[in-house]
Design a protein around this motif. Structure first.
Motif, PDB file in Angstrom:
ATOM      1  N   ASN A 317       0.825  -1.210   0.000  1.00 42.73           N
ATOM      2  CA  ASN A 317       0.000   0.000   0.000  1.00 42.73           C
ATOM      3  C   ASN A 317       0.858   1.259   0.000  1.00 42.73           C
ATOM      4  N   LEU A 320       2.562   1.536  -3.430  1.00 45.81           N
ATOM      5  CA  LEU A 320       1.612   1.924  -4.475  1.00 45.81           C
ATOM      6  C   LEU A 320       1.208   3.387  -4.348  1.00 45.81           C
ATOM      7  N   ALA A 332       0.175   2.679 -13.952  1.00 44.42           N
ATOM      8  CA  ALA A 332       0.738   2.054 -12.754  1.00 44.42           C
ATOM      9  C   ALA A 332       0.225   0.625 -12.580  1.00 44.42           C
ATOM     10  N   VAL A 336       2.775  -2.493 -12.251  1.00 44.33           N
ATOM     11  CA  VAL A 336       3.040  -3.163 -10.973  1.00 44.33           C
ATOM     12  C   VAL A 336       2.398  -4.537 -10.848  1.00 44.33           C
ATOM     13  N   VAL A 359      -5.129  -2.705  -5.016  1.00 47.52           N
ATOM     14  CA  VAL A 359      -4.248  -2.050  -5.984  1.00 47.52           C
ATOM     15  C   VAL A 359      -4.987  -0.934  -6.724  1.00 47.52           C
ATOM     16  N   ASN A 362      -5.915   2.041  -4.400  1.00 48.35           N
ATOM     17  CA  ASN A 362      -4.730   2.765  -3.950  1.00 48.35           C
ATOM     18  C   ASN A 362      -4.135   3.617  -5.070  1.00 48.35           C
ATOM     19  N   LEU A 363      -3.994   3.036  -6.240  1.00 52.50           N
ATOM     20  CA  LEU A 363      -3.320   3.753  -7.327  1.00 52.50           C
ATOM     21  C   LEU A 363      -4.122   4.946  -7.835  1.00 52.50           C
TER      22      LEU A 363
END
Length: 420
Positions: A317, A320, A332, A336, A359, A362-363
């Protein structure tokens, strides 16, 4: 050396799709394995040779048709029926309308642009601070990566090779949880700042607003319902939704003009082609990642730090969040996921659906955080508020997102209960 070239091009402002392609070209040339040039074009094509990716332009087309056909405004009016009478009612309307739109548009940046034009002037007229109105609208855009349909979920599902329909279902409870946390934030801020009290609609007006909204409500039902009932794939649901949006905008509301379809199709093609080419470029860059065994090397480093899946997700986390601050969310995810997902599954037995929700949410925070913060600048351009003023008003919402991410990392069942 390839990593140095990648970073130099990235911070020089070169578009990320070209950064990926040029970095791969540099690697091929530096390694001396120039025979790879002969399959460069095939690798580009292979990156987008997925039926699931067809959903991306179709969802974009649906959003464009809704905006042109008057469906968006009717959804906002319907939201006013349910929450418009509370103190700070227009802020609640903003969030509820964002929930409706998240179930249709699937793109945070597009949603922020659409809703900023519709909601910020109305909130400012009723006495809300402009920066708070813009911040609330921008925060509502964070619902789009996890409330289905989500463009990021489509891309993640293709990369992770998991059913996109199940990925959509994994986002339902986290999306509702995040929405609830935003409502709590608005309530708390409203008590502190004494937001203006809203007015409830009269029964007749409320019924008329709900009646007008019912055709527009068919679109999220067509998308989500078709997937949940197993009637259609996400791509087929997106195609049905775009057709429904056209029919409603043209023949029910009568606001969609045939003469504007050409420009609408051009916008959809241009925006979706950027995303598709980015995915193709990432597939070429994947050569470098695989050949250099980057996932294995990174796994060896991380597993020396912790064997606890929760601690691993905390590390992910944080990483990211930093990545999302400088790289676009779609780019991203493409970068990732091939690196981190094998580590999460192989070494920590983390469910791919839980990992995908974490993911993607967060991104997309990077849209609202400096130094890049494209969402901040979109909200600023649409509202006239300064980007940093919007960012300061966003603090409570960002704290709520951080709390939800911690909960999703600690309790995988929130993401998986609907698909297990």
């Amino acid at each position: 050396m390839t990593g140095v070239v990648f970073l130099v091009l990235l911070f020089a402002g070169v578009p990320i799709s070209l950064v990926l392609c040029l970095s791969a070209v540099w690697y091929i040339q530096a390694s001396g394995n120039t025979v790879l040039y002969s399959s460069f074009a095939q690798q580009l094509f292979a990156g987008v040779e997925s039926y699931g990716l067809l959903a991306i332009p179709l969802f974009m087309l649906t959003g464009e048709l809704m905006n042109e056909g008057g469906l968006t405004q009717r959804l906002i009016q319907a939201a006013r029926v349910f929450v418009g009478g509370f103190r700070g009612g227009l802020a609640y309307i903003n969030l509820l309308a964002n929930m409706f739109m998240a179930a249709i548009i699937g793109s945070a940046a597009s949603q922020i642009a659409v809703m900023s034009r519709a909601m910020v002037p109305a909130m400012e007229e009723e006495g809300y601070r402009r920066e708070f109105a813009a911040a609330t609208t921008a925060a509502g855009g964070l619902l789009s990566p996890i409330i289905p349909p989500s463009m990021l979920f489509v891309i993640y599902g293709v990369l992770a090779q998991i059913p996109i329909g199940d990925m959509f279902m994994a986002g339902i409870l986290p999306g509702l949880l995040l929405s609830a946390s935003f409502f709590v934030i608005v309530a708390l801020v409203g008590l502190r700042e004494q937001f203006p009290k809203g007015e409830w609609m009269s029964p007749g007006v409320a019924l008329a607003a709900i009646r007008d909204c019912l055709p527009a409500a068919l679109i999220p039902l067509a998308i989500v319902g078709g997937i949940l009932l197993g009637i259609a794939t996400p791509t087929e649901s997106a195609a049905v939704a775009s057709l429904v949006a056209f029919v409603i905008g043209r023949f029910v509301y009568g606001e969609l003009k045939i003469t504007r379809l050409g420009a609408l199709f051009v916008r959809t093609a241009a925006n979706s082609s950027l995303v598709i080419f980015l995915i193709a470029s990432a597939n070429v860059f994947g050569w470098v990642i695989i050949y250099e065994a980057i996932p294995q090397k990174l796994a060896a480093q991380i597993t020396t730090l912790t064997s606890d899946p929760f601690v691993f997700l905390l590390i992910v986390n944080l990483a990211l969040f930093l990545i999302g601050m400088v790289i676009d969310g779609i780019a991203a995810v493409i970068l990732v996921v091939p690196i981190l997902l094998p580590i999460a599954q192989t070494h920590y037995a983390i469910d791919p659906f839980q990992f995908g929700v974490i993911v993607c949410l967060n991104l997309v925070l990077g849209l609202l955080t400096p130094p890049v913060g494209a969402g901040l600048y979109i909200a600023s351009a649409m509202s006239g508020a300064k980007p940093m003023a919007i960012f300061r008003a966003l603090y409570p919402f960002l704290a709520a997102v951080a709390a939800v991410l911690l909960l999703l990392s600690w309790a995988p069942s929130i993401s998986t209960v609907l698909i297990r």
